[in-house]
Design a protein around this motif. Structure first.
Motif, PDB file in Angstrom:
ATOM      1  N   GLU A  73       0.841  -1.200   0.000  1.00  0.00           N
ATOM      2  CA  GLU A  73       0.000   0.000   0.000  1.00  0.00           C
ATOM      3  C   GLU A  73       0.874   1.247   0.000  1.00  0.00           C
ATOM      4  O   GLU A  73       1.821   1.379   0.779  1.00  0.00           O
ATOM      5  CB  GLU A  73      -0.904  -0.003   1.230  1.00  0.00           C
ATOM      6  CG  GLU A  73      -1.913   1.138   1.245  1.00  0.00           C
ATOM      7  CD  GLU A  73      -2.811   1.066   2.451  1.00  0.00           C
ATOM      8  OE1 GLU A  73      -3.631   1.981   2.624  1.00  0.00           O
ATOM      9  OE2 GLU A  73      -2.678   0.098   3.228  1.00  0.00           O
ATOM     10  N   THR A  74       0.567   2.148  -0.884  1.00  0.00           N
ATOM     11  CA  THR A  74       1.402   3.324  -1.083  1.00  0.00           C
ATOM     12  C   THR A  74       1.365   4.236   0.128  1.00  0.00           C
ATOM     13  O   THR A  74       0.297   4.549   0.660  1.00  0.00           O
ATOM     14  CB  THR A  74       0.944   4.115  -2.322  1.00  0.00           C
ATOM     15  OG1 THR A  74       0.942   3.229  -3.449  1.00  0.00           O
ATOM     16  CG2 THR A  74       1.865   5.290  -2.587  1.00  0.00           C
ATOM     17  N   GLU A  75       2.556   4.642   0.579  1.00  0.00           N
ATOM     18  CA  GLU A  75       2.711   5.582   1.677  1.00  0.00           C
ATOM     19  C   GLU A  75       3.763   6.615   1.286  1.00  0.00           C
ATOM     20  O   GLU A  75       4.713   6.313   0.550  1.00  0.00           O
ATOM     21  CB  GLU A  75       3.142   4.875   2.962  1.00  0.00           C
ATOM     22  CG  GLU A  75       2.117   3.930   3.526  1.00  0.00           C
ATOM     23  CD  GLU A  75       2.603   3.267   4.800  1.00  0.00           C
ATOM     24  OE1 GLU A  75       1.891   2.395   5.324  1.00  0.00           O
ATOM     25  OE2 GLU A  75       3.704   3.633   5.276  1.00  0.00           O
ATOM     26  N   SER A  76       3.581   7.794   1.762  1.00  0.00           N
ATOM     27  CA  SER A  76       4.544   8.872   1.498  1.00  0.00           C
ATOM     28  C   SER A  76       5.178   9.307   2.813  1.00  0.00           C
ATOM     29  O   SER A  76       4.495   9.473   3.826  1.00  0.00           O
ATOM     30  CB  SER A  76       3.860  10.068   0.826  1.00  0.00           C
ATOM     31  OG  SER A  76       2.836  10.580   1.656  1.00  0.00           O
ATOM     32  N   LEU A  77       6.486   9.474   2.794  1.00  0.00           N
ATOM     33  CA  LEU A  77       7.233   9.893   3.967  1.00  0.00           C
ATOM     34  C   LEU A  77       7.554  11.377   3.873  1.00  0.00           C
ATOM     35  O   LEU A  77       7.885  11.886   2.799  1.00  0.00           O
ATOM     36  CB  LEU A  77       8.547   9.095   4.088  1.00  0.00           C
ATOM     37  CG  LEU A  77       8.406   7.581   4.271  1.00  0.00           C
ATOM     38  CD1 LEU A  77       9.779   6.936   4.278  1.00  0.00           C
ATOM     39  CD2 LEU A  77       7.667   7.261   5.542  1.00  0.00           C
ATOM     40  N   SER A  78       7.467  12.036   4.997  1.00  0.00           N
ATOM     41  CA  SER A  78       7.826  13.463   5.063  1.00  0.00           C
ATOM     42  C   SER A  78       8.923  13.615   6.111  1.00  0.00           C
ATOM     43  O   SER A  78       8.660  13.707   7.308  1.00  0.00           O
ATOM     44  CB  SER A  78       6.612  14.317   5.432  1.00  0.00           C
ATOM     45  OG  SER A  78       6.071  13.903   6.669  1.00  0.00           O
ATOM     46  N   ILE A  79      10.166  13.589   5.637  1.00  0.00           N
ATOM     47  CA  ILE A  79      11.335  13.732   6.508  1.00  0.00           C
ATOM     48  C   ILE A  79      11.893  15.130   6.287  1.00  0.00           C
ATOM     49  O   ILE A  79      12.504  15.415   5.255  1.00  0.00           O
ATOM     50  CB  ILE A  79      12.389  12.655   6.208  1.00  0.00           C
ATOM     51  CG1 ILE A  79      11.773  11.259   6.369  1.00  0.00           C
ATOM     52  CG2 ILE A  79      13.593  12.808   7.126  1.00  0.00           C
ATOM     53  CD1 ILE A  79      12.694  10.140   5.957  1.00  0.00           C
ATOM     54  N   GLU A  80      11.640  16.006   7.247  1.00  0.00           N
ATOM     55  CA  GLU A  80      12.036  17.398   7.103  1.00  0.00           C
ATOM     56  C   GLU A  80      13.422  17.682   7.674  1.00  0.00           C
ATOM     57  O   GLU A  80      13.864  18.821   7.670  1.00  0.00           O
ATOM     58  CB  GLU A  80      11.002  18.296   7.799  1.00  0.00           C
ATOM     59  CG  GLU A  80       9.595  18.159   7.226  1.00  0.00           C
ATOM     60  CD  GLU A  80       8.598  19.031   7.955  1.00  0.00           C
ATOM     61  OE1 GLU A  80       9.018  19.656   8.955  1.00  0.00           O
ATOM     62  OE2 GLU A  80       7.428  19.066   7.543  1.00  0.00           O
ATOM     63  N   PHE A  81      14.088  16.668   8.164  1.00  0.00           N
ATOM     64  CA  PHE A  81      15.404  16.883   8.762  1.00  0.00           C
ATOM     65  C   PHE A  81      16.450  17.081   7.664  1.00  0.00           C
ATOM     66  O   PHE A  81      16.512  16.310   6.696  1.00  0.00           O
ATOM     67  CB  PHE A  81      15.782  15.684   9.638  1.00  0.00           C
ATOM     68  CG  PHE A  81      17.142  15.792  10.254  1.00  0.00           C
ATOM     69  CD1 PHE A  81      17.359  16.595  11.361  1.00  0.00           C
ATOM     70  CD2 PHE A  81      18.214  15.088   9.723  1.00  0.00           C
ATOM     71  CE1 PHE A  81      18.609  16.691  11.933  1.00  0.00           C
ATOM     72  CE2 PHE A  81      19.462  15.179  10.294  1.00  0.00           C
ATOM     73  CZ  PHE A  81      19.663  15.979  11.397  1.00  0.00           C
ATOM     74  N   LYS A  82      17.269  18.097   7.803  1.00  0.00           N
ATOM     75  CA  LYS A  82      18.345  18.372   6.847  1.00  0.00           C
ATOM     76  C   LYS A  82      19.618  17.702   7.336  1.00  0.00           C
ATOM     77  O   LYS A  82      20.012  17.856   8.490  1.00  0.00           O
ATOM     78  CB  LYS A  82      18.555  19.868   6.707  1.00  0.00           C
ATOM     79  CG  LYS A  82      17.358  20.594   6.107  1.00  0.00           C
ATOM     80  CD  LYS A  82      17.647  22.072   5.957  1.00  0.00           C
ATOM     81  CE  LYS A  82      16.457  22.810   5.353  1.00  0.00           C
ATOM     82  NZ  LYS A  82      16.719  24.257   5.205  1.00  0.00           N
ATOM     83  N   PRO A  83      20.297  16.954   6.468  1.00  0.00           N
ATOM     84  CA  PRO A  83      21.477  16.201   6.928  1.00  0.00           C
ATOM     85  C   PRO A  83      22.646  17.074   7.353  1.00  0.00           C
ATOM     86  O   PRO A  83      23.474  16.656   8.159  1.00  0.00           O
ATOM     87  CB  PRO A  83      21.847  15.344   5.710  1.00  0.00           C
ATOM     88  CG  PRO A  83      21.253  16.060   4.548  1.00  0.00           C
ATOM     89  CD  PRO A  83      20.006  16.715   5.048  1.00  0.00           C
ATOM     90  N   ASP A  84      22.757  18.294   6.832  1.00  0.00           N
ATOM     91  CA  ASP A  84      23.881  19.170   7.164  1.00  0.00           C
ATOM     92  C   ASP A  84      23.450  20.334   8.048  1.00  0.00           C
ATOM     93  O   ASP A  84      24.050  21.404   7.999  1.00  0.00           O
ATOM     94  CB  ASP A  84      24.527  19.695   5.886  1.00  0.00           C
ATOM     95  CG  ASP A  84      23.515  20.371   4.963  1.00  0.00           C
ATOM     96  OD1 ASP A  84      22.306  20.282   5.250  1.00  0.00           O
ATOM     97  OD2 ASP A  84      23.933  20.983   3.965  1.00  0.00           O
ATOM     98  N   ALA A  85      22.427  20.122   8.879  1.00  0.00           N
ATOM     99  CA  ALA A  85      21.914  21.215   9.705  1.00  0.00           C
ATOM    100  C   ALA A  85      22.718  21.407  10.975  1.00  0.00           C
ATOM    101  O   ALA A  85      22.608  22.449  11.634  1.00  0.00           O
ATOM    102  CB  ALA A  85      20.448  20.950  10.059  1.00  0.00           C
ATOM    103  N   GLY A  86      23.523  20.427  11.379  1.00  0.00           N
ATOM    104  CA  GLY A  86      24.278  20.532  12.615  1.00  0.00           C
ATOM    105  C   GLY A  86      25.452  21.492  12.507  1.00  0.00           C
ATOM    106  O   GLY A  86      25.990  21.748  11.411  1.00  0.00           O
ATOM    107  N   SER A  87      25.865  22.025  13.639  1.00  0.00           N
ATOM    108  CA  SER A  87      26.989  22.970  13.671  1.00  0.00           C
ATOM    109  C   SER A  87      28.331  22.277  13.833  1.00  0.00           C
ATOM    110  O   SER A  87      29.372  22.915  13.685  1.00  0.00           O
ATOM    111  CB  SER A  87      26.797  23.953  14.833  1.00  0.00           C
ATOM    112  OG  SER A  87      26.703  23.263  16.074  1.00  0.00           O
ATOM    113  N   ASN A  88      28.349  20.985  14.135  1.00  0.00           N
ATOM    114  CA  ASN A  88      29.593  20.237  14.311  1.00  0.00           C
ATOM    115  C   ASN A  88      29.773  19.263  13.154  1.00  0.00           C
ATOM    116  O   ASN A  88      28.820  18.567  12.765  1.00  0.00           O
ATOM    117  CB  ASN A  88      29.582  19.461  15.631  1.00  0.00           C
ATOM    118  CG  ASN A  88      29.445  20.382  16.830  1.00  0.00           C
ATOM    119  OD1 ASN A  88      29.959  21.498  16.831  1.00  0.00           O
ATOM    120  ND2 ASN A  88      28.746  19.915  17.853  1.00  0.00           N
TER     121      ASN A  88
END
Length: 403
Positions: free
Chosen positions: A132-147
């Motif tokens: 069954e079709t599902e859509s994911l909403s991942i709003e996390f940015k991989p390079d958002a950290g300061s370290n």
């Protein structure tokens, strides 16, 4: 969606699917206008793995733009991992296959994999049933950290060899000059059979070391092992992007034609022990744990008080108990030869005597077993020292030969 994967990139897709299968059971495919994204999640939703295959990764990449809009920026479908894995079993698929073609329509309930073999021009078609079709909403940015930390895959693989394969979690205590990697948390209970390991890494050992905020991060080792195994196959560098303990950590691997992100949930192992330590540095926090009323084990206190950089063997100065023991041994050695020892002349064949000086009764041997008696009865002739002809009885006729 209609895309063709050349034979040279089949190895990357095969390794990617096997890496995704180690994390989750379901695979999400998202066909964007400029890339194809493969996503999976574990059951607890604490690990998310994304493989972005850019349009340059394919020899032909086509997406129906009429099906894309502002509400739906990608064509999505969901497939079970066990159905897809048999297609990519076997070694050296890139040498056997000429190309792989993927076909999918948004209204269809199947996805088609066409594999063209080099030998005999064989074209094998696989129609895989979709979930069954599902859509994911991942709003996390991989390079958002300061370290940010960057190192080669071989460097991180050597780091993992310092720890046991049975370790499930790892702790990074990060300062602006070094990283302390532990397989235990200071102050936590330790099992009796566990081996506590600690590795100190200076900032010069990393290709990139940008730390804006000191923190401590504890996370699962399974995604790190999977990422290192994939990166070693293609000689990729592994970047670690993070903010503080308690926020997601990202393992990033980049190539001109694809990009890989491992998003892992973390926690700060020392935040729950004392909330007032939030403004102090990580080394100060660990030192406070040792001197305040917190249930630290004896091994923790010894590890915190130990100077790991100047560690030496036990001597008389740093181990008085060991020095006292050595001193006692030396005294015993010096006593030899000074005292008078009595000499006893024992007879060559001593006879056992009792208290009154009489001979002690000798215990009789144990009786033979019935099996031994039966064996001697049957094979009695074998135990005789000699054998004579008279045992056969009277000789009725002499030998016919003259000799």
């Amino acid at each position: 969606m209609n895309c063709i994967l050349p034979g040279l990139n089949i190895k990357v897709l095969s390794k990617a699917i096997h890496a995704l299968a180690k994390v989750g059971d379901d695979l999400y495919l998202e066909a964007h206008e400029d890339r194809l994204t493969l996503i999976t999640l574990n059951l607890r939703k604490t690990i998310c793995v994304r493989y972005h295959l850019l349009d340059s990764f394919f020899s032909n990449y086509e997406v129906n733009k009429n099906e894309l809009n502002e509400q739906c920026s990608a064509i999505t479908c969901k497939i079970h991992m066990k159905i897809l894995l048999p297609l990519f079993k076997g070694a050296h698929l890139e040498k056997k296959l000429e190309f792989i073609k993927l076909e999918y329509e948004s209204d269809s309930d199947v996805i088609i994999f066409k594999m063209k073999f080099k030998c005999d021009d064989i074209l094998m078609t696989h129609r895989l049933r979709l979930m069954e079709t599902e859509s994911l909403s991942i709003e996390f940015k991989p390079d958002a950290g300061s370290n940010n930390i960057l190192g080669s895959s071989s460097f991180f693989n050597q780091l993992l060899t310092m720890f046991s394969n049975t370790d499930d979690e790892i702790t990074f205590e990060i300062s602006k000059e070094k990283v302390v990697v532990r397989n235990y948390i200071v102050g936590a209970t330790v099992t009796a059979n566990s081996v506590r390991s600690q590795v100190n890494l200076n900032r010069s050992e990393f290709s990139k070391f940008e730390i804006n905020k000191e923190t401590a991060i504890n996370f699962c080792l399974r995604p790190l092992r999977t990422a290192i195994q994939f990166a070693e196959g293609f000689n990729l560098n592994i970047g670690i992007n993070f903010e503080v303990g308690g926020k997601p950590l990202t393992l990033i691997m980049k190539n001109p034609t694809f990009e890989v992100n491992f998003i892992v949930a973390t926690l700060n192992p020392y935040s729950d022990l004392q909330s007032s330590m939030a403004t102090s540095s990580i080394p100060t926090k660990i030192t406070q744990l040792a001197h305040e009323n917190i249930n630290l084990s004896l091994e923790d206190r010894q590890a915190l008080n130990e100077e790991w950089d100047d560690w030496e063997m036990d001597t008389e100065e740093n181990n008085p108990k060991r020095a006292k023991l050595d001193m006692n041994i030396k005294k015993d050695k010096n006593r030899k030869g000074k005292g008078k020892c009595k000499k006893f002349n024992l007879p060559s064949d001593p006879v056992p005597m009792d208290v009154d000086g009489e001979d002690m009764d000798v215990l009789p041997p144990s009786p033979e077993s019935p099996r031994t008696k039966k064996a001697k009865l049957v094979f009695g002739r074998c135990f005789e020292p000699t054998f004579t002809e008279t045992s056969f009885g009277e000789v009725l006729a002499p030998n016919s030969d003259s000799e």
